[in-house]
Write a protein that holds these residues in place. Structure first.
Motif, short mmCIF file in Angstrom:
data_model
loop_
_atom_site.label_atom_id
_atom_site.label_comp_id
_atom_site.label_asym_id
_atom_site.label_seq_id
_atom_site.Cartn_x
_atom_site.Cartn_y
_atom_site.Cartn_z
N GLN A 155 -15.34 17.69 7.35
CA GLN A 155 -14.74 18.76 8.14
C GLN A 155 -14.91 20.06 7.36
O GLN A 155 -14.94 20.07 6.13
CB GLN A 155 -13.26 18.49 8.39
N CYS A 156 -15.06 21.16 8.11
CA CYS A 156 -15.21 22.50 7.51
C CYS A 156 -14.11 23.37 8.12
O CYS A 156 -14.26 23.84 9.24
CB CYS A 156 -16.57 23.10 7.82
N ASP A 157 -13.02 23.54 7.40
CA ASP A 157 -11.84 24.20 7.95
C ASP A 157 -11.61 25.57 7.33
O ASP A 157 -11.88 25.78 6.15
CB ASP A 157 -10.59 23.38 7.64
N SER A 201 0.83 -1.20 0.00
CA SER A 201 0.00 0.00 0.00
C SER A 201 0.86 1.25 0.00
O SER A 201 1.77 1.38 0.83
CB SER A 201 -0.91 0.00 1.24
N GLU A 202 0.61 2.12 -0.95
CA GLU A 202 1.39 3.37 -1.02
C GLU A 202 0.51 4.59 -0.85
O GLU A 202 1.00 5.70 -0.86
CB GLU A 202 2.10 3.45 -2.38
N ARG A 203 -0.81 4.35 -0.71
CA ARG A 203 -1.71 5.49 -0.67
C ARG A 203 -2.76 5.30 0.41
O ARG A 203 -3.05 4.16 0.82
CB ARG A 203 -2.40 5.64 -2.02
N GLY A 204 -3.32 6.39 0.87
CA GLY A 204 -4.33 6.32 1.91
C GLY A 204 -5.37 7.40 1.70
O GLY A 204 -5.25 8.23 0.80
N LEU A 205 -6.39 7.37 2.53
CA LEU A 205 -7.44 8.39 2.44
C LEU A 205 -7.13 9.53 3.41
O LEU A 205 -6.68 9.31 4.53
CB LEU A 205 -8.80 7.78 2.78
N ARG A 206 -7.42 10.71 2.97
CA ARG A 206 -7.34 11.95 3.74
C ARG A 206 -7.88 11.74 5.16
O ARG A 206 -8.99 11.26 5.34
CB ARG A 206 -8.22 12.94 2.99
N TYR A 207 -7.07 12.10 6.15
CA TYR A 207 -7.43 11.89 7.56
C TYR A 207 -7.96 13.19 8.16
O TYR A 207 -8.74 13.20 9.09
CB TYR A 207 -6.18 11.42 8.30
N ASP A 208 -7.48 14.30 7.64
CA ASP A 208 -8.00 15.62 8.02
C ASP A 208 -7.76 16.55 6.84
O ASP A 208 -7.30 16.10 5.78
CB ASP A 208 -7.35 16.15 9.31
N LEU A 209 -8.08 17.85 7.01
CA LEU A 209 -7.87 18.79 5.90
C LEU A 209 -6.62 19.63 6.12
O LEU A 209 -6.24 20.42 5.26
CB LEU A 209 -9.10 19.69 5.75
N THR A 268 -14.87 15.70 2.88
CA THR A 268 -14.95 14.49 3.69
C THR A 268 -13.55 14.08 4.19
O THR A 268 -12.58 14.25 3.47
CB THR A 268 -15.51 13.35 2.82
N VAL A 269 -13.49 13.53 5.38
CA VAL A 269 -12.26 12.87 5.85
C VAL A 269 -12.63 11.48 6.36
O VAL A 269 -13.79 11.19 6.61
CB VAL A 269 -11.54 13.69 6.95
N TRP A 270 -11.63 10.62 6.46
CA TRP A 270 -11.88 9.21 6.82
C TRP A 270 -10.97 8.77 7.96
O TRP A 270 -9.76 9.05 7.94
CB TRP A 270 -11.60 8.33 5.60
N ARG A 271 -11.54 8.11 8.93
CA ARG A 271 -10.75 7.57 10.04
C ARG A 271 -11.28 6.19 10.42
O ARG A 271 -12.48 6.03 10.66
CB ARG A 271 -10.84 8.49 11.27
N ALA A 272 -10.38 5.21 10.53
CA ALA A 272 -10.80 3.84 10.82
C ALA A 272 -11.02 3.65 12.33
O ALA A 272 -10.55 2.70 12.93
CB ALA A 272 -9.75 2.85 10.30
#
Lengths: 455, 455
Positions: free
Chosen positions: A146-148, A95-103, A129-133
C-alpha cells in the motif's frame, strides 16, 4: 532428499524486470508525496493483536494473519479450554501478534505513541507491504503494497485539495491519461439519509449505495427495502442516485434538495470550498453515489477509477476521518488520507504498454573474458568505468572454462548494449574492440573514447 | 474503551529522520550493488514452512515465526494429538507458513523455481526485512533489514574480488574509515584440521574457533579438549591460531605448514588468486582464525569488523557455498554472497556523527496562512514552486483558526529554512516577505526571485 519448492499461496516473487517497473511507480508516488511536504514513516510488520483486532470489522479480524507464540505455544491453554476446540477462545492464549493489515491503524498507533514529539499537522507517507488472509484470485494477493499519505491534525479542506493534486501529478507523470477522480462527502450522504427519512439507517444506506456500480439501482433498491427502508424513502433516494450533471449542476441540485438537513448543508459547503481551492481542474467528478464502505470516514471521500482499460476497480481510495486515533486514547484529531493501489496501477501500465520507455537500469557493457591475460588487462579498465559511475561487468570466467559462444549468449540474454572483446592484438595496440549488440557493428576505441561514449 | 498502544517486542517504528538516514545507507549500498551489475530481487515475507524448516539448524527452526492457519485452525488436529500437547507434532497441522528468516534461502528457492529463465551467473541483490523470534536485546531485534548480494552459477574468484570492492566502495562513500575486512578460506581451515589430525572434527573445530574473539584461546582449547581432540592436535592448532603476520607472511606460513593436505593447498591457491585480483589494497587481513559458524560455506569467507567504535560485532559477513540450491533439487551450483548489517552501520554512523551532512530532504519554505485572501494568493505561488520541483508547503489553516505564533512554531519545529508572510501590503505590491529562519533576516522578493533563490 530434496523438495520441489513453491511459493506460499497469494504471494509473489518480483524478479529484476518487475522490480524495476514497480520501483518506478513507487518512486513517482514517493517523489510527489515529498514535493508536497509529506514525511516518510515505516512501522513494523508485526503488531500486537490488541492493536489490530476490532479495527477492521469482524471480517477484517478473520483476515488478520496471526503469529503463533514461540516455544510451548499451548502452555497458557488449560486442558479444558483445549478440549473445547473453541478456536476463538483459544486464540488469545496461543497468539498475541499479527501482521499489519493496512497502514492506517499502525499510523494511528504511531501518532498516539509519539504525540509529544510530532508537530501537527503531521503529513506522513508510508509505502509498505500489508497482509490479508483473503482467498487469492486474479489481481488479489495475500501480500501486497500500500502507498498511503495522510495529514492528521488539521481539518482544513486545503489538505484534500493537495491530495487531489498529488493524484493528478502522479498519473500525469506515469502517463496514465484515462482516470476519473470521484469526490463526494459523507455529510452529503448523511444529509440525503435525513432528507429521505432514513437517518437511522445511514450505515445500511452507505453499504447498499457502495454496491451501485456492481449490482445496479434495482438491486440496491431491493436490498434497502429488505433492510427496512420504506417505499417512499427509497423512491426519493432514487432521484439522488440517478442524478447526473456537472459539478455546478450537482451542487445546485443538492442545495435545492437538502434544505432541512444541517449536516447535508455543511457537506455542500465543504465541497464548495474544496472546489474553490482546486480551481479549474479536469478529470474530477462530484459523484453523490460514491459511498466508500469503511465506516470511519466523516467528510470528503475520494476514489479514482481508470477509464478505457480492462481494470474496473478503483486505483485510489481515501477520505476524511475525525476519530482515527480515538480508539488509542487520543480523540478528536481530524485527518484526511488516501492510498495508491500499486498492483492495479502496475497492471494498467502493462496493459497500456507504458513501461516501454523505462530505463531498466541495466549494465551498459560486458567485457568478454578471453583468458587470464585479457582478464587482468580488462579488469583494470572496468575499474576506471566504475569510478566514473558507468555500470559495466566482466564475464567472471575465461574461455577455457566458459566458451566464447556462451559468454556472448550471456551478453545477449542480459541485454548488454555493448560488449568488448580483447585479444592480444587489442592489448598490444591499446585499442579495444567495441561491439554494438543491437546493430552488430564493431569498432576500435581507446579507453578514453570508451569512457566518453558510455559516460 | 481505549487502550494505550505499544509496539510488539523487538520491533521498531522509523520516524521521518530515522527513515531518511536509513534510506541514505540503503541507497548507498544499492547504488554500489547496481554499479557492479547486481540486479534487484524481492521475495515474499511469507514462505511455506517446508521451504524454511531445516535450513537454519535446530535453533533456527525454533526462531522461525510461524503463522497460524486461518479459520478453524484446529480442524486437522485429531483429539488424541491435541490432548497429547505435543507442540512439535501438532505444529504442522496448525501452521503451514512462516516469516522469512534470511534472504539466502528465499533466493535459493527463487533460483531453483526460475532456473529456465535466469541467465547464469546470476548476480542479484536483495534488501528486505527478515524476522527472528530471538530474545530482543540492545542492537538485536526480531524484525530487521538484511542487504544481501550473491553471484550464483560461477566459481570464479573474480566474484569474491568484486564483492570486496563493493564493501570498500560502500564504506568509502559512507565515510566510515575504520574497518577491517577479514578474509579466510574454509578449505584452509579444513587443511589445518587435516594437518593436526582432526579432520573428522571439522565442524566442532570451526564452531570453537568462531568463539576465539569472545572467549580467548585458553577457553577454545578447553572446549576442544572437552569435545575429544587430543592434546597433540590442540597444541598444533595453537600455533595456527596465534600466528600473526602480513598477507604474504601468512600465505608463506600456511604453505610451509599445510604440505600434506590437498584441500588445504587448494585453499591457499584460491587465496593467492583472490589477492592477485584485488591488487594492492588496504584494510584487508588474511585471518586464519576466521571461521564463520554457518556450515554451508565451502571456500572464501568474509567478515568486516569496525575499528575504533563501541561496536564490536561484525558489520558484514559472507562467503562461498557450493550447494545452496541442492536442498531444492538443483545441486552443484557454486555461488558467493554477503550481507551488510544495516542496523549496526546505522549505530556506527550515529556514534561517529556521520549523519550531520545528510540532506533530510526537507521542505524549503512554508507560506504562513494569514487569512482566506492570503491563502488563495499564496496557494497559486506555491503551485509555481512545486511545478519547478521545489518542496514547499502552506500552513493549511488561516490565523483566525490557528494563530500566527503557532504557525511560526510549526515552521520552527519542522525546520523550514524559510517562511513567507503575506499581508495585504505584500499582495498589493506583489513583493513577498521572505524570512530566513536561521538568521531571522527578512527581505522583500518577487515571485521570480523566490523561484530562483530556492530552485
Amino acid at each position: 532428499m530434496s523438495i520441489k519448492p513453491s511459493l506460499s499461496k497469494g504471494t509473489r516473487d518480483f524478479g529484476p524486470e518487475q522490480f524495476v517497473r514497480r520501483q518506478y511507480i513507487i518512486d513517482t508516488i514517493k517523489n510527489a508525496f515529498e514535493l508536497f511536504g509529506f514525511q516518510p514513516l515505516e512501522t513494523p510488520a508485526i503488531e500486537k493483536l490488541s492493536t489490530l483486532t476490532g479495527k477492521y470489522g469482524d471480517e477484517g479480524d478473520q483476515l488478520l494473519f496471526k503469529i503463533l507464540r514461540s516455544g510451548d505455544y499451548l502452555k497458557k491453554v488449560s486442558d479444558e479450554l483445549l478440549a473445547s476446540r473453541d478456536v476463538k477462545s483459544i486464540l488469545p492464549f496461543i497468539s498475541e501478534r499479527g501482521l499489519r493489515y493496512d497502514l492506517t491503524v499502525p499510523f494511528a498507533r504511531y501518532v498516539v505513541m509519539n504525540q509529544d514529539k510530532i508537530s501537527f499537522p503531521f503529513k506522513r507517507y508510508q509505502i509498505q507491504t500489508v497482509w490479508r488472509a483473503d482467498r487469492p484470485q486474479k489481481g488479489r494477493y495475500q501480500e501486497f503494497y500500500q502507498c498511503d499519505a495522510d495529514i492528521i491534525g488539521s481539518d482544513s479542506l486545503l489538505n484534500e485539495a493537495e491530495l487531489i493534486q498529488i493524484i493528478q501529478k502522479v498519473y500525469r507523470e506515469l502517463k496514465i491519461d484515462g482516470i476519473e477522480i470521484k469526490l463526494n462527502n459523507r455529510k452529503i450522504l448523511q444529509g440525503i439519509a435525513e432528507e429521505i427519512g432514513a437517518g437511522d439507517n445511514f450505515t445500511e444506506l452507505t453499504i447498499a449505495i457502495d454496491k451501485l456500480d456492481k449490482i445496479g439501482i434495482d438491486k440496491v433498491v431491493d436490498e434497502l427495502l429488505g433492510r427496512g427502508l420504506d417505499q417512499n424513502s427509497v423512491d426519493q433516494l432514487k432521484t439522488f442516485l440517478t442524478f447526473n450533471g456537472s459539478i455546478t449542476e450537482t451542487l445546485e441540485f443538492l442545495e435545492n434538495k437538502l434544505v432541512n438537513s444541517e449536516i447535508g448543508k455543511k457537506g455542500i459547503e465543504e465541497m464548495k470550498s474544496l472546489f474553490s481551492y482546486l480551481g479549474e481542474t479536469e478529470k474530477i467528478k462530484l459523484d453523490i453515489t460514491l459511498a466508500r464502505g469503511l465506516s470511519y470516514y466523516t467528510g470528503t471521500i475520494i476514489e479514482v477509477v481508470p477509464l478505457g482499460t480492462d481494470m474496473k476497480s478503483s486505483i485510489n481510495g481515501g477520505g476524511r476521518y475525525d476519530d482515527l486515533t480515538g480508539v488509542f486514547g487520543m480523540p478528536n484529531l481530524s485527518g484526511v488520507g488516501f492510498s495508491f493501489g500499486l498492483d492495479r496501477i502496475y497492471d494498467i501500465m502493462l496493459e497500456l504498454d507504458l513501461f516501454n520507455d523505462i530505463d531498466l537500469n541495466q549494465s551498459k557493457l560486458l567485457f568478454i573474458n578471453f583468458d587470464e591475460n585479457c582478464q587482468n588487462y580488462t579488469y583494470k579498465i572496468l575499474g576506471k568505468l566504475r569510478e566514473k559511475g558507468i555500470k559495466a561487468e566482466i564475464y567472471p570466467s575465461p574461455t577455457n572454462k566458459v566458451k566464447m559462444k556462451k559468454q556472448m549468449k550471456y551478453a545477449n540474454d542480459r541485454k548488454f548494449p555493448f560488449v568488448v572483446i580483447t585479444g592480444s592484438d587489442e592489448m598490444d595496440s591499446g585499442l579495444l574492440s567495441l561491439k554494438n549488440m543491437a546493430t552488430g557493428e564493431q569498432e576500435k576505441v581507446t579507453v578514453e573514447e570508451l569512457l566518453l561514449r558510455l559516460g
